[in-house]
Design a protein around this motif. Structure first.
Motif, PDB file in Angstrom:
ATOM      1  N   SER A   9      79.981 115.597  31.558  1.00  0.00           N
ATOM      2  CA  SER A   9      79.352 114.510  32.327  1.00  0.00           C
ATOM      3  C   SER A   9      78.028 114.923  32.961  1.00  0.00           C
ATOM      4  N   PHE A  10      77.655 116.193  32.818  1.00  0.00           N
ATOM      5  CA  PHE A  10      76.434 116.691  33.455  1.00  0.00           C
ATOM      6  C   PHE A  10      75.236 116.510  32.528  1.00  0.00           C
ATOM      7  N   ILE A  11      74.158 115.949  33.071  1.00  0.00           N
ATOM      8  CA  ILE A  11      72.960 115.691  32.271  1.00  0.00           C
ATOM      9  C   ILE A  11      71.811 116.576  32.732  1.00  0.00           C
ATOM     10  N   PHE A  12      71.210 117.281  31.761  1.00  0.00           N
ATOM     11  CA  PHE A  12      69.988 118.035  32.002  1.00  0.00           C
ATOM     12  C   PHE A  12      68.821 117.145  31.612  1.00  0.00           C
ATOM     13  N   GLY A  13      67.832 117.016  32.493  1.00  0.00           N
ATOM     14  CA  GLY A  13      66.651 116.241  32.146  1.00  0.00           C
ATOM     15  C   GLY A  13      65.844 115.857  33.364  1.00  0.00           C
ATOM     16  N   LEU A  14      64.635 115.403  33.110  1.00  0.00           N
ATOM     17  CA  LEU A  14      63.739 114.997  34.194  1.00  0.00           C
ATOM     18  C   LEU A  14      64.283 113.809  34.967  1.00  0.00           C
ATOM     19  N   SER A  15      65.050 112.961  34.296  1.00  0.00           N
ATOM     20  CA  SER A  15      65.589 111.770  34.963  1.00  0.00           C
ATOM     21  C   SER A  15      66.520 112.130  36.118  1.00  0.00           C
ATOM     22  N   ARG A  16      67.087 113.341  36.090  1.00  0.00           N
ATOM     23  CA  ARG A  16      67.962 113.801  37.175  1.00  0.00           C
ATOM     24  C   ARG A  16      67.319 114.915  37.985  1.00  0.00           C
ATOM     25  N   ASP A  17      66.028 115.137  37.788  1.00  0.00           N
ATOM     26  CA  ASP A  17      65.299 116.202  38.479  1.00  0.00           C
ATOM     27  C   ASP A  17      65.928 117.564  38.224  1.00  0.00           C
ATOM     28  N   PHE A  18      66.446 117.768  37.012  1.00  0.00           N
ATOM     29  CA  PHE A  18      67.068 119.040  36.660  1.00  0.00           C
ATOM     30  C   PHE A  18      66.870 119.301  35.169  1.00  0.00           C
ATOM     31  N   ALA A  19      65.625 119.528  34.802  1.00  0.00           N
ATOM     32  CA  ALA A  19      65.296 119.815  33.404  1.00  0.00           C
ATOM     33  C   ALA A  19      65.284 121.317  33.181  1.00  0.00           C
ATOM     34  N   TYR A  20      65.667 121.731  31.994  1.00  0.00           N
ATOM     35  CA  TYR A  20      65.566 123.156  31.685  1.00  0.00           C
ATOM     36  C   TYR A  20      64.248 123.432  30.978  1.00  0.00           C
ATOM     37  N   SER A  21      63.794 124.670  31.114  1.00  0.00           N
ATOM     38  CA  SER A  21      62.533 125.054  30.484  1.00  0.00           C
ATOM     39  C   SER A  21      62.739 126.081  29.377  1.00  0.00           C
ATOM     40  N   GLY A  22      63.942 126.640  29.286  1.00  0.00           N
ATOM     41  CA  GLY A  22      64.215 127.611  28.238  1.00  0.00           C
ATOM     42  C   GLY A  22      65.649 127.521  27.757  1.00  0.00           C
ATOM     43  N   LEU A  23      65.824 127.762  26.470  1.00  0.00           N
ATOM     44  CA  LEU A  23      67.157 127.785  25.884  1.00  0.00           C
ATOM     45  C   LEU A  23      67.176 128.918  24.867  1.00  0.00           C
ATOM     46  N   VAL A  24      68.123 129.825  25.020  1.00  0.00           N
ATOM     47  CA  VAL A  24      68.293 130.922  24.077  1.00  0.00           C
ATOM     48  C   VAL A  24      69.663 130.762  23.429  1.00  0.00           C
ATOM     49  N   ARG A  25      69.671 130.677  22.107  1.00  0.00           N
ATOM     50  CA  ARG A  25      70.916 130.535  21.348  1.00  0.00           C
ATOM     51  C   ARG A  25      71.139 131.818  20.559  1.00  0.00           C
ATOM     52  N   LYS A  26      72.304 132.435  20.760  1.00  0.00           N
ATOM     53  CA  LYS A  26      72.595 133.697  20.074  1.00  0.00           C
ATOM     54  C   LYS A  26      73.771 133.493  19.127  1.00  0.00           C
ATOM     55  N   THR A  27      73.527 133.814  17.861  1.00  0.00           N
ATOM     56  CA  THR A  27      74.546 133.730  16.827  1.00  0.00           C
ATOM     57  C   THR A  27      74.731 135.115  16.225  1.00  0.00           C
ATOM     58  N   ASP A  28      75.961 135.576  16.201  1.00  0.00           N
ATOM     59  CA  ASP A  28      76.290 136.898  15.687  1.00  0.00           C
ATOM     60  C   ASP A  28      76.746 136.768  14.238  1.00  0.00           C
ATOM     61  N   GLY A  29      76.291 137.682  13.384  1.00  0.00           N
ATOM     62  CA  GLY A  29      76.654 137.632  11.972  1.00  0.00           C
ATOM     63  C   GLY A  29      77.984 138.254  11.629  1.00  0.00           C
ATOM     64  N   GLY A  30      78.594 138.978  12.573  1.00  0.00           N
ATOM     65  CA  GLY A  30      79.904 139.572  12.325  1.00  0.00           C
ATOM     66  C   GLY A  30      79.879 140.929  11.655  1.00  0.00           C
ATOM     67  N   TRP A  31      78.712 141.555  11.611  1.00  0.00           N
ATOM     68  CA  TRP A  31      78.594 142.868  10.973  1.00  0.00           C
ATOM     69  C   TRP A  31      78.681 143.984  11.994  1.00  0.00           C
ATOM     70  N   VAL A  32      79.357 145.065  11.631  1.00  0.00           N
ATOM     71  CA  VAL A  32      79.387 146.280  12.436  1.00  0.00           C
ATOM     72  C   VAL A  32      79.057 147.455  11.524  1.00  0.00           C
ATOM     73  N   ASP A  33      78.549 148.509  12.128  1.00  0.00           N
ATOM     74  CA  ASP A  33      78.270 149.738  11.388  1.00  0.00           C
ATOM     75  C   ASP A  33      79.347 150.767  11.711  1.00  0.00           C
ATOM     76  N   LEU A  34      79.951 151.311  10.674  1.00  0.00           N
ATOM     77  CA  LEU A  34      80.962 152.340  10.834  1.00  0.00           C
ATOM     78  C   LEU A  34      80.303 153.690  10.568  1.00  0.00           C
ATOM     79  N   ASN A  35      80.268 154.536  11.591  1.00  0.00           N
ATOM     80  CA  ASN A  35      79.637 155.847  11.436  1.00  0.00           C
ATOM     81  C   ASN A  35      80.444 156.719  10.495  1.00  0.00           C
ATOM     82  N   ILE A  36      79.726 157.370   9.577  1.00  0.00           N
ATOM     83  CA  ILE A  36      80.309 158.285   8.611  1.00  0.00           C
ATOM     84  C   ILE A  36      79.729 159.666   8.897  1.00  0.00           C
TER      85      ILE A  36
END
Length: 127
Positions: A9-36
């Motif tokens: 129910s929460f709205i981000f935006g100028l209409s509510r005087d609560f706009a965001y200026s940055g958005l960082v989206r992080k997606t992980d590929g599921g890879w790991v490195d196994l040390n040998i």
């Protein structure tokens, strides 16, 4: 009413005087490195991690403090919330991991004239 994003129910935006200026989206590929011991690490697929979003902004006056309290109330419900952007794209369900605020330029009644904030969200997948 124009909006950048709606989290439940929460709205981000100028209409509510609560706009965001940055958005960082992080997606992980599921890879790991196994040390040998005697060669280069070997890559292994362990499955994709949950996505995360970091939404940041700066807002002014008591309105910012009120909006952050609204987000904390949603966080206290401890339920996943639908996230929909301003063009109607459904991002699925997300949980509020953290709400951070940094108040500055505080006047004599305790109101922050400037409030920098960050909301951390983690994707929610049904079990």
């Amino acid at each position: 009413m124009r909006q950048q994003m709606a989290l439940g129910s929460f709205i981000f935006g100028l209409s509510r005087d609560f706009a965001y200026s940055g958005l960082v989206r992080k997606t992980d590929g599921g890879w790991v490195d196994l040390n040998i011991l005697i060669s280069k690490p070997k890559s292994s697929q362990v499955g994709q991690a949950l996505e995360t979003l970091s939404i940041t902004g700066k807002s002014m006056y008591a309105v910012a403090m009120e909006r952050l309290d609204e987000l904390r109330a949603l966080q206290a419900l401890r339920v996943p919330l639908p996230l929909v952007d301003g063009i109607g794209r459904n991002w699925g369900l997300w949980r509020i991991t953290s709400v951070t605020e940094t108040q500055s330029e505080i006047i004599d009644d305790g109101t922050a004239m400037l409030n920098a904030w960050a909301i951390e969200l983690t994707e929610f997948i049904h079990a």
